[in-house]
Motif scaffolding. Structure first.
Motif, PDB file in Angstrom:
ATOM      1  N   SER A  66      48.952  39.170  37.361  1.00  0.00           N
ATOM      2  CA  SER A  66      49.105  40.187  38.348  1.00  0.00           C
ATOM      3  C   SER A  66      47.828  40.438  39.128  1.00  0.00           C
ATOM      4  CB  SER A  66      49.761  41.194  37.665  1.00  0.00           C
ATOM      5  OG  SER A  66      48.909  41.800  36.741  1.00  0.00           O
ATOM      6  N   GLN A  67      46.683  39.734  38.775  1.00  0.00           N
ATOM      7  CA  GLN A  67      45.376  39.925  39.397  1.00  0.00           C
ATOM      8  C   GLN A  67      45.460  39.161  40.719  1.00  0.00           C
ATOM      9  OE1 GLN A  67      43.502  42.040  38.005  1.00  0.00           O
ATOM     10  NE2 GLN A  67      44.866  41.804  36.189  1.00  0.00           N
ATOM     11  N   THR A  68      44.630  40.002  41.620  1.00  0.00           N
ATOM     12  CA  THR A  68      44.614  39.520  42.987  1.00  0.00           C
ATOM     13  C   THR A  68      42.940  39.003  43.231  1.00  0.00           C
ATOM     14  OG1 THR A  68      44.309  41.696  43.672  1.00  0.00           O
ATOM     15  CG2 THR A  68      46.339  40.921  44.063  1.00  0.00           C
ATOM     16  N   SER A  69      42.265  39.638  42.292  1.00  0.00           N
ATOM     17  CA  SER A  69      40.578  39.057  42.396  1.00  0.00           C
ATOM     18  C   SER A  69      40.739  38.128  41.606  1.00  0.00           C
ATOM     19  CB  SER A  69      39.815  40.371  41.949  1.00  0.00           C
ATOM     20  OG  SER A  69      38.742  39.774  41.225  1.00  0.00           O
ATOM     21  N   VAL A  70      40.141  36.829  41.934  1.00  0.00           N
ATOM     22  CA  VAL A  70      39.862  35.671  41.588  1.00  0.00           C
ATOM     23  C   VAL A  70      39.054  35.614  40.153  1.00  0.00           C
ATOM     24  CG1 VAL A  70      39.357  33.398  41.421  1.00  0.00           C
ATOM     25  CG2 VAL A  70      40.683  34.105  43.394  1.00  0.00           C
ATOM     26  N   ALA A 112      34.748  26.894  37.206  1.00  0.00           N
ATOM     27  CA  ALA A 112      35.432  27.638  38.108  1.00  0.00           C
ATOM     28  C   ALA A 112      34.721  29.037  38.643  1.00  0.00           C
ATOM     29  CB  ALA A 112      36.915  28.166  37.118  1.00  0.00           C
ATOM     30  N   PHE A 113      34.079  29.655  37.914  1.00  0.00           N
ATOM     31  CA  PHE A 113      33.165  30.865  38.627  1.00  0.00           C
ATOM     32  C   PHE A 113      32.494  30.237  39.759  1.00  0.00           C
ATOM     33  CE2 PHE A 113      34.232  33.519  34.834  1.00  0.00           C
ATOM     34  CZ  PHE A 113      34.556  34.506  35.366  1.00  0.00           C
ATOM     35  N   ILE A 114      31.829  29.059  39.440  1.00  0.00           N
ATOM     36  CA  ILE A 114      30.672  28.463  40.523  1.00  0.00           C
ATOM     37  C   ILE A 114      31.483  28.268  41.671  1.00  0.00           C
ATOM     38  CG2 ILE A 114      29.331  26.816  41.090  1.00  0.00           C
ATOM     39  CD1 ILE A 114      28.461  26.656  38.084  1.00  0.00           C
ATOM     40  N   ALA A 115      32.900  27.813  41.607  1.00  0.00           N
ATOM     41  CA  ALA A 115      33.601  27.534  42.708  1.00  0.00           C
ATOM     42  C   ALA A 115      33.835  28.845  43.468  1.00  0.00           C
ATOM     43  CB  ALA A 115      34.784  26.877  42.354  1.00  0.00           C
ATOM     44  N   THR A 116      34.134  29.803  42.522  1.00  0.00           N
ATOM     45  CA  THR A 116      34.580  31.243  43.225  1.00  0.00           C
ATOM     46  C   THR A 116      33.170  31.557  43.805  1.00  0.00           C
ATOM     47  OG1 THR A 116      35.876  31.591  41.359  1.00  0.00           O
ATOM     48  CG2 THR A 116      35.264  33.319  42.798  1.00  0.00           C
ATOM     49  N   ALA A 117      31.847  31.464  43.233  1.00  0.00           N
ATOM     50  CA  ALA A 117      30.780  31.971  43.951  1.00  0.00           C
ATOM     51  C   ALA A 117      30.527  31.175  45.324  1.00  0.00           C
ATOM     52  CB  ALA A 117      29.493  31.387  43.164  1.00  0.00           C
ATOM     53  N   ALA A 118      30.840  29.769  45.232  1.00  0.00           N
ATOM     54  CA  ALA A 118      30.740  29.170  46.749  1.00  0.00           C
ATOM     55  C   ALA A 118      31.925  29.909  47.938  1.00  0.00           C
ATOM     56  CB  ALA A 118      31.216  27.691  46.478  1.00  0.00           C
ATOM     57  N   VAL A 119      32.916  30.302  47.246  1.00  0.00           N
ATOM     58  CA  VAL A 119      33.931  30.953  48.189  1.00  0.00           C
ATOM     59  C   VAL A 119      33.252  32.314  48.650  1.00  0.00           C
ATOM     60  CG1 VAL A 119      36.261  32.095  48.467  1.00  0.00           C
ATOM     61  CG2 VAL A 119      35.889  29.791  47.127  1.00  0.00           C
ATOM     62  N   VAL A 120      32.909  32.921  47.662  1.00  0.00           N
ATOM     63  CA  VAL A 120      32.110  34.361  48.042  1.00  0.00           C
ATOM     64  C   VAL A 120      31.024  34.031  48.933  1.00  0.00           C
ATOM     65  CG1 VAL A 120      30.816  36.130  47.006  1.00  0.00           C
ATOM     66  CG2 VAL A 120      32.832  35.385  45.691  1.00  0.00           C
ATOM     67  N   TYR A 121      30.306  33.011  48.824  1.00  0.00           N
ATOM     68  CA  TYR A 121      29.158  32.742  49.622  1.00  0.00           C
ATOM     69  C   TYR A 121      29.636  32.549  51.112  1.00  0.00           C
ATOM     70  CZ  TYR A 121      25.654  29.927  51.945  1.00  0.00           C
ATOM     71  OH  TYR A 121      24.863  29.331  53.199  1.00  0.00           O
ATOM     72  N   HIS A 156      38.731  38.023  46.610  1.00  0.00           N
ATOM     73  CA  HIS A 156      40.158  38.132  46.853  1.00  0.00           C
ATOM     74  C   HIS A 156      40.945  36.778  46.854  1.00  0.00           C
ATOM     75  CE1 HIS A 156      43.978  39.873  48.218  1.00  0.00           C
ATOM     76  NE2 HIS A 156      43.736  40.940  47.321  1.00  0.00           N
ATOM     77  N   ILE A 157      42.032  37.033  46.384  1.00  0.00           N
ATOM     78  CA  ILE A 157      42.635  35.453  46.314  1.00  0.00           C
ATOM     79  C   ILE A 157      42.960  35.375  47.928  1.00  0.00           C
ATOM     80  CG2 ILE A 157      44.852  36.628  45.915  1.00  0.00           C
ATOM     81  CD1 ILE A 157      45.054  33.878  43.969  1.00  0.00           C
ATOM     82  N   ASP A 158      43.125  36.108  48.793  1.00  0.00           N
ATOM     83  CA  ASP A 158      43.602  35.748  49.947  1.00  0.00           C
ATOM     84  C   ASP A 158      42.334  34.858  50.678  1.00  0.00           C
ATOM     85  OD1 ASP A 158      46.027  36.912  50.121  1.00  0.00           O
ATOM     86  OD2 ASP A 158      45.085  38.831  50.963  1.00  0.00           O
ATOM     87  N   LYS A 212      48.984  29.360  41.151  1.00  0.00           N
ATOM     88  CA  LYS A 212      48.909  30.128  42.232  1.00  0.00           C
ATOM     89  C   LYS A 212      47.788  30.034  43.025  1.00  0.00           C
ATOM     90  CE  LYS A 212      48.574  35.218  42.183  1.00  0.00           C
ATOM     91  NZ  LYS A 212      48.840  36.264  41.644  1.00  0.00           N
ATOM     92  N   ILE A 213      46.720  30.000  42.345  1.00  0.00           N
ATOM     93  CA  ILE A 213      45.354  29.582  43.157  1.00  0.00           C
ATOM     94  C   ILE A 213      45.283  28.220  43.688  1.00  0.00           C
ATOM     95  CG2 ILE A 213      42.852  29.184  42.689  1.00  0.00           C
ATOM     96  CD1 ILE A 213      42.841  30.860  40.304  1.00  0.00           C
ATOM     97  N   VAL A 214      45.981  27.205  43.161  1.00  0.00           N
ATOM     98  CA  VAL A 214      46.309  25.825  43.966  1.00  0.00           C
ATOM     99  C   VAL A 214      47.235  26.098  45.295  1.00  0.00           C
ATOM    100  CG1 VAL A 214      47.218  23.645  43.594  1.00  0.00           C
ATOM    101  CG2 VAL A 214      45.854  24.816  41.767  1.00  0.00           C
ATOM    102  N   LYS A 215      48.197  26.969  44.889  1.00  0.00           N
ATOM    103  CA  LYS A 215      48.939  27.249  45.980  1.00  0.00           C
ATOM    104  C   LYS A 215      48.411  27.721  47.119  1.00  0.00           C
ATOM    105  CE  LYS A 215      52.748  30.136  46.873  1.00  0.00           C
ATOM    106  NZ  LYS A 215      53.406  31.246  46.156  1.00  0.00           N
TER     107      LYS A 215
END
Lengths: 493, 483
Positions: free
Chosen positions: B285-289, B333-342, B356-358, B425-428
């Motif tokens: 149920s998390q929305t924060s990746v 996975a965390f580094i990929a998230t870091a790239a998105v955050v960047y 956020h997953i959005d 869900k992330i892939v979707k």
């Protein structure tokens, strides 16, 4: 090398397809891949010796020796007809969708190719690890296929399909582990080789372990097949999937393949073979009858076709349980025949839905006047599906029923009653949807286009051809069936 | 004694000091060099560790050991440190505190490496604290970001408490057996088993290490900290620091406290089941990746904990292989998230909840390399065949069945099935939901770090033989009671 190419070409081209930008590029790449697979398969077919049940075109490389995993491919008379079926229908499926306008065509064709590679991989794999990898790989593209391009209830249908068959695969995995460790304990060396493990199965000491392994594997296969009472994912997934997705489901013959390839050689060595035969027989007979009744009750044409698929799959199970070479080869032929027939039937449903905007049988009527080409092809498929002599469905069902009668009279009697119902729902649906007075409110309906005619026409011709002359595929099925039955001789089954 | 046994550690110390000193004299805009220097140093240490596989030796009055187990875990830590340090080149760009950032991470890694080698509980504790203190500071590195500070504070308070519990447990062991040597305690196992203090020490140690591994119910800090800390620091925490807890627990329980096996096996069985189940269910149920990855990290720790229950060479090998795979997958996975955050922050400096997953919508088009890597990582975490995650699960779960714990394997397999939902869900979101904004150029350091992690994940997936071999060797060290 040949089998590796057949499996890998679709997978590699799936990646290439993903990189394409336009619909034109995507469909062209997909067509090239599927035609290449078809050519290789035809070459394989003509170099295949159908007089022996031995594994042919074998490839064996060590992969992870410490766990006994190897890259082991090979085909026999059980797998080759199914590979042939897949290889023939796939390029036609691409042609069928040639002019369709849909979002993200590159992903669409990519998923089709992944499914093809995975299914062919299951048919070729002779190592349980590889088998399971491909087995699971079939799940993902089909899940996305339904959940992205599906009908109104696509999310429900895709999740249901996913959970149902994924849980079944995991149970099957437990069965594989059981077999793996039982053999490891006995011989002291790990191996996941399918022929080796099947040959070791009979030496397992504990009868309970044998039965548990058998039931766990069987569960994985019959859910995928599917048969009653594990069929409830089928109508939703088949109906909600886009037409191409439904055809992919139809070509997903891995459940039945598992029964012939893995379950039947194990069957005589289970601790209670008669119980297992009874289970298979009951499930098969009930599926035939129950599926037919459900099909009769459907208002939606596509849902009716989906339930008729359940009924057909009952013949596969019943024939396998019949345990004479006639019934077993008939059941194998049923898989082949069902793949051809259902492809046309689902394509027809898709075409009708697109042209008229509805699939509700009552709302249709007189379509044959506006769609004569479709009507001819569709009628042939419906006739084949209800078992008209001269078409493939008849050969399959007749062999299954006649063969099974030797050992399973009671079940055959049940199944025979379904024939009347089967004829009824096919003819009734055809009559109401295609014939009679044309309903003007359906608007200006146009017939199928050239590509669709080509795709469906070729399959229709094949149904007729194999209906009149089944021996090109039936011979090798018979050879393998006799081999399997030969294993059982002297086992008192 | 051969000091060169510790060449990797020495290389790391030298790198750390060099980064710190050189950093003092560099202007802010040329501090990028420090990142390259640190990465090279870590790479050299990694090379030295890999080539030292197969060495078996004791050093420093038998308080440190070099064996397959220690070297394998050092590889895990160095791999994570390498990914971290490459990605940090971009993260620290323009910051005046580059050298501190790198030095803290390098010292944390050195601490972890000494935990892997520790043969004495005092050494183990000191090394454990070195790693912990460095990571506390890293978690709060974004000094002006309240979330980061909250994360650091929580992590620090709970971490200190768990350190104290661990030390308390060690003191009981010392009291009963009269030694802090791991082998010495194992030799005094009979006394421990006879005394109720032994059981008390087990409880304290499980609690102390359970905090670090983030086993339920000692996990409360983990989701908050992983979410609040900078993403690449979370990668170090989840992929590195957690493994330190695992290797410490391996040594303390399986070697030192083997006499109390019956007691802690039951405890770990319960912890494993509860941890993997809660982790997977909460992740749904998390929305924060980042928070989702934190819960998935709990679940993965739950799987690894199964190795404590099964205790066969194959299971331990599976658990250890899992630790390496998890290092690649989770750090990636965390580094990929870091790239998105960047990406999100570079578009809008004041964006709330950049993970956020959005924000992952349409990533397949906007950041194709990041999206593809993320897909591979989450599929690996879910255990899709031909990835490191699948191989590790295959070895670990199948060994569980082999040892007769079919029920545990069934629970784990069901959990794996559940986990596929939130990973899918992330892939979707990345590939099937349309995103806003155009394609952007992906920062090179992130891309390189992602590529390294992808290669690791696929290498273990496609060609697992050498990895399985060394993981099994490492497992044998534990079962042989150390060397």
């Amino acid at each position: 090398m040949l089998l590796s190419l057949i499996v890998l070409i679709p997978l590699i081209f799936a990646v290439l397809t993903l990189l394409t930008k336009t619909r034109e590029q995507a469909r062209a790449v997909a067509l090239v891949a599927t035609v290449a697979v078809l050519l290789l398969t035809v070459y394989t077919y003509f170099n295949f010796d159908s007089t022996t049940a031995e594994t042919q075109f074998e490839e064996l490389y060590s992969w992870v020796p410490s766990l006994g995993i190897s890259y082991h491919l090979g085909i026999d008379g059980i797998s080759l007809p199914l590979i042939l079926l897949n290889a023939i229908v796939m390029p036609l499926l691409i042609l069928f969708t040639w002019n369709d306008d849909r979002k993200a065509p590159n992903r669409f064709y990519s998923l089709i190719l992944i499914t093809q590679g995975a299914v062919l991989g299951v048919f070729c794999a002779l190592d349980f690890f590889l088998f399971y990898v491909f087995w699971e790989l079939t799940l993902i593209p089909l899940f996305f296929m339904v959940s992205i391009w599906g009908g109104p209830k696509k999310h429900y249908a895709s999740i249901k399909f996913f959970i149902y068959t994924h849980v079944a695969s995991l149970v099957m995995l437990l069965g594989i582990f059981g077999l793996y460790f039982a053999a490891w304990d006995m011989t002291g060396t790990p191996s996941l080789d399918i022929p080796y493990l099947l040959s070791q199965y009979q030496f397992i000491g504990s009868g309970i372990a044998k039965d548990l392994i058998f039931v766990a594997l069987l569960f994985g296969f019959i859910v995928k097949l599917p048969v009653f009472p594990f069929h409830s994912w089928l109508p939703d997934a088949y109906t909600e999937a886009p037409t191409a997705g439904s055809v992919l489901f139809v070509l997903l013959k891995i459940g039945g393949y598992g029964i012939f390839k893995i379950m039947l050689p194990m069957l005589p060595f289970t601790a209670s073979p008669n119980l297992m035969i009874t289970i298979l027989g009951v499930l098969g007979a009930v599926s035939i009858l129950y599926g037919a009744f459900l099909a009769l009750a459907q208002k939606d044409l596509k849902r009716m076709v989906a339930y008729s698929s359940l009924s057909h799959m009952g013949y596969v199970t019943l024939g396998a349980a019949g345990l004479v070479s006639l019934s077993v080869s008939g059941a194998m032929f049923q898989q082949f025949s069902h793949g051809l027939i259902m492809s046309i039937m689902f394509m027809s449903c898709g075409v009708i839905n697109k042209a008229t905007g509805t699939r509700i049988i009552n709302e249709l009527g007189g379509l044959a006047q506006r769609m004569p080409k479709l009507a001819v092809i569709m009628m042939l498929a419906f006739m084949a599906s209800l078992g008209l002599p001269g078409l493939t469905g008849f050969i399959a069902e007749f062999s299954v029923l006649a063969g099974s009668f030797v050992n399973l009279q009671g079940y055959v009697v049940i199944a025979l009653t379904a024939i009347v119902i089967t004829a009824a729902y096919h003819l009734w649906a055809l009559q109401r949807a295609m014939f009679g007075v044309y309903k003007e409110k359906l608007g200006n309906v146009v017939d199928i286009n050239g590509y669709q005619t080509l795709a469906m026409g070729v399959i229709a011709i094949l149904i007729l051809y194999f209906g009149l002359n089944p021996s090109p595929v039936l011979d090798m099925m018979l050879t393998n069936s006799e081999h399997i039955i030969g294993l059982m001789a002297g086992m008192g089954v | 004694m051969d000091i060169m046994l510790f060449a990797p550690e020495l290389t790391m110390v030298a790198t750390g000091l060099a980064v710190l000193l050189i950093g003092l004299f560099l202007p802010v805009n040329s501090k990028k060099v420090l990142g390259y220097l640190a990465s090279l140093g870590i790479l050299a240490a990694l090379y030295l560790t890999v080539t030292s596989l197969g060495t078996n030796s004791l050093a420093f009055y038998d308080t440190l050991s070099v064996d397959a187990l220690s070297q394998f875990f050092k590889i895990v830590f160095l791999v994570v440190a390498l990914l971290f340090s490459i990605a940090a080149i971009k993260y620290t760009e323009g910051s005046a505190h580059v050298e501190e950032f790198y030095v803290l991470a390098i010292f944390a890694t050195i601490g972890m490496m000494f935990v892997a080698s520790a043969n004495d509980l005092m050494v183990l504790f000191v090394a454990f604290e070195l790693a912990s203190l460095s990571t506390y500071a890293l978690a709060g590195f974004e000094k002006k970001n309240p979330q980061s500070l909250e994360a650091a504070m929580k992590y620090f308070l709970i971490g200190s408490l768990s350190g104290a519990l661990m030390l308390f447990g060690i003191s009981f062991l010392y009291g009963v057996t009269g030694t802090t040597s791991i082998l010495g305690i194992a030799a005094g196992g009979a006394a421990l088993a006879a005394s109720p203090i032994g059981l008390f020490a087990v409880v304290l140690l499980i609690a102390g290490m359970g905090f670090k591994i983030a086993l339920v119910p000692f996990h409360m800090w983990a989701p908050d900290t992983y979410q609040g800390a900078p993403s690449i620091v979370s990668s170090l925490l989840a992929a590195g620091s957690k493994k330190m807890g695992i290797v410490a627990a391996f040594k303390v329980f399986i070697v030192a406290l083997i006499a109390l096996k019956v007691e802690w096996q039951i405890a770990f069985a319960v912890l494993a089941v509860v941890t993997m189940t809660l982790g997977n269910v909460a992740a749904l149920s998390q929305t924060s990746v980042k928070r989702m990855l934190a819960y998935s990290s709990l679940a993965q720790a739950g799987y690894i904990t199964m190795a404590f229950v099964v205790l066969t060479p194959m299971a331990l090998g599976g658990g250890i292989l899992y630790a390496l795979s998890h290092g690649f997958m989770k750090a990636g996975a965390f580094i990929a998230t870091a790239a998105v955050v960047y990406m999100v922050l570079s578009e809008n400096k004041d964006a709330q909840n950049p993970d956020h997953i959005d924000n992952f919508k349409g990533l397949g088009q906007r950041m194709p390399v990041t999206a593809l890597s993320m897909t591979i990582f989450v599929f690996a975490l879910a255990g899709i065949p031909l990835t490191a995650g699948y191989m590790s699960k295959f070895v670990l779960f199948s060994s569980t069945i082999q040892a007769g714990f079919a029920w545990l394997a069934v629970i784990a397999i069901i959990n794996s099935a559940i986990s596929l939902f939130y990973y899918a869900k992330i892939v979707k979101y990345m590939y099937f939901l349309p995103g806003e904004g155009s394609k952007i150029s992906e920062p090179l350091p992130y891309t390189i770090a992602l590529a390294v992690a992808v290669i690791g994940v696929l290498a273990i997936g496609f060609w697992p033989e050498p990895f399985i071999y060394w993981a099994m060797e490492a497992g044998k060290v534990l079962l042989a009671g150390g060397i």
